[in-house]
Enzyme design. Sequence first.
Site, mmCIF file in Angstrom:
data_model
loop_
_atom_site.group_PDB
_atom_site.id
_atom_site.type_symbol
_atom_site.label_atom_id
_atom_site.label_comp_id
_atom_site.label_asym_id
_atom_site.label_seq_id
_atom_site.Cartn_x
_atom_site.Cartn_y
_atom_site.Cartn_z
ATOM 1 N N PRO A 130 28.360 -20.748 6.564
ATOM 2 C CA PRO A 130 28.342 -20.833 8.030
ATOM 3 C C PRO A 130 29.655 -20.368 8.634
ATOM 4 O O PRO A 130 30.740 -20.741 8.172
ATOM 5 C CB PRO A 130 28.109 -22.326 8.286
ATOM 6 C CG PRO A 130 27.374 -22.796 7.078
ATOM 7 C CD PRO A 130 27.926 -21.999 5.934
ATOM 8 N N CYS A 131 29.560 -19.541 9.675
ATOM 9 C CA CYS A 131 30.750 -18.869 10.202
ATOM 10 C C CYS A 131 31.348 -19.551 11.428
ATOM 11 O O CYS A 131 32.432 -19.169 11.874
ATOM 12 C CB CYS A 131 30.415 -17.417 10.550
ATOM 13 S SG CYS A 131 29.163 -17.259 11.845
ATOM 14 N N GLN A 132 30.674 -20.556 11.986
ATOM 15 C CA GLN A 132 31.138 -21.125 13.250
ATOM 16 C C GLN A 132 32.565 -21.667 13.155
ATOM 17 O O GLN A 132 33.332 -21.608 14.119
ATOM 18 C CB GLN A 132 30.189 -22.245 13.704
ATOM 19 C CG GLN A 132 28.845 -21.758 14.198
ATOM 20 C CD GLN A 132 27.843 -21.584 13.073
ATOM 21 O OE1 GLN A 132 28.196 -21.634 11.905
ATOM 22 N NE2 GLN A 132 26.583 -21.373 13.422
ATOM 23 N N TYR A 177 34.998 -20.490 11.580
ATOM 24 C CA TYR A 177 35.983 -19.418 11.559
ATOM 25 C C TYR A 177 35.986 -18.581 12.841
ATOM 26 O O TYR A 177 36.967 -17.907 13.140
ATOM 27 C CB TYR A 177 35.708 -18.458 10.396
ATOM 28 C CG TYR A 177 35.801 -19.075 9.027
ATOM 29 C CD1 TYR A 177 36.949 -19.738 8.601
ATOM 30 C CD2 TYR A 177 34.738 -18.968 8.135
ATOM 31 C CE1 TYR A 177 37.035 -20.284 7.320
ATOM 32 C CE2 TYR A 177 34.822 -19.510 6.852
ATOM 33 C CZ TYR A 177 35.961 -20.158 6.454
ATOM 34 O OH TYR A 177 36.045 -20.699 5.194
ATOM 35 N N SER A 178 34.869 -18.570 13.564
ATOM 36 C CA SER A 178 34.747 -17.664 14.702
ATOM 37 C C SER A 178 35.658 -18.093 15.846
ATOM 38 O O SER A 178 35.998 -19.266 15.987
ATOM 39 C CB SER A 178 33.295 -17.620 15.198
ATOM 40 O OG SER A 178 32.964 -18.811 15.869
#
Length: 412
Positions: free
Chosen positions: A115-117, A119-120
């Site tokens: 899941p990238c949230q 890092y975004s």
Amino acid sequence: MNFIDLFAGAGGLSEGFIRAGFTPVAHVEMDSAACYTLRTRMAYHHLAKQGRLDIYHSYLSREISRRDLYSHIPESVFNSIINQAISEENNSAIFAQIDELLDGQEVDLIIGGPPCQAYSNIGRAALKHVKDDHRKKLYVEYGKFLKRYKPKVFVFENVPGLKSSDTGIHYQNIKEYFDKIGYHVEEKQLNARSFGVVQDRKRLIFIGWSKDIQFEYPSFNQNETEHTSEDIFYDLPSLQAGGGTVISEYVENTSEYLTRSEIRRDDDILTQHITRPHNVNDLSIYKLAVQKYQQGLLLKNNEIPDTMRTQKNVTDFLDRFKVVGSIPHTLIAHIAKDGHHYIYNSLDQNRSISVREAARIQSFPDSYYFEGVTEIFSRTAAFKQIGNAVPPLMAYKIACQIEVGVREINKN
């Protein structure tokens, strides 16, 4: 050649690799709705190989139920979908299931992106109160699969913000970790638009390969598509806010681009062209945003009249209301919560984009059906899955280049 897909979501990355000739051994995903989407897509591929897509079309046409559709599919096809969270607690059980599926075979490739949230840039602001987000260390869990199955190559996808998150420490740790467990790894920032996707979507694509093989980061032929949102929306019927049905009719024939990109086939059935309802105030703001956009201007939150503005904050996130332009901006999972960032560019269709329009922005084929946990259509579940996905068209072109390299390795 086979692969394991970790953090598989709705299967956008996997779809590209299947299209390029790879065979999925397992998809590991914690979200139950996404797992039903994966099952339905595996049903599609199984029936397509057998020349029995009429059964799948009967399902999309609501002539048969999901249970009826699944009854035509061998259980072994669905065994590849493992509905568990990848974690230290669950990995042993996941390994056992994958080992049984492999039955002694080697793994050529592992793909996926945690899941990238966390890092975004957007997610970072929303999560600034979280002291220790475990998602930032899921690359270690990914690495445990590399250590166990020792694929020749792996693909690890995430957002560009990974490089700057927490002053870059996670980016550095990821590279050092993969090196430590035996892989050369390189990454490049790639834009989905350069792979034919009608979307400005930048992603970090890490590719790693075992230190005992000859391989190199592929040289992708990147050419920004000249196609626009009009090219992917033109054949869909007009809608108003809260409009649409699970099954619709195309209003135009397919185009060369839709056919070439495999978004639409001649025998496709249009499904999930459904929009969310909006209150009168939001619709007034949408109209204002579209008027400004068509004048070449962007609506800022602090420019919305006080009587209309719903957010008191006029210093952060000023582009809260955003129109989908000729080249759509990055689609994210937040679309599951509201459509303010994805307003349809029309004064006649005053609304945010539909589920099918979002899927097309991501280059999903029209035959791709986004499931909920039950058979009742869930707009929220569909938007979340689409927003989190890797565009299948981008994944396909990456997979084609990796396929060439892996075949060369296998020859040697």
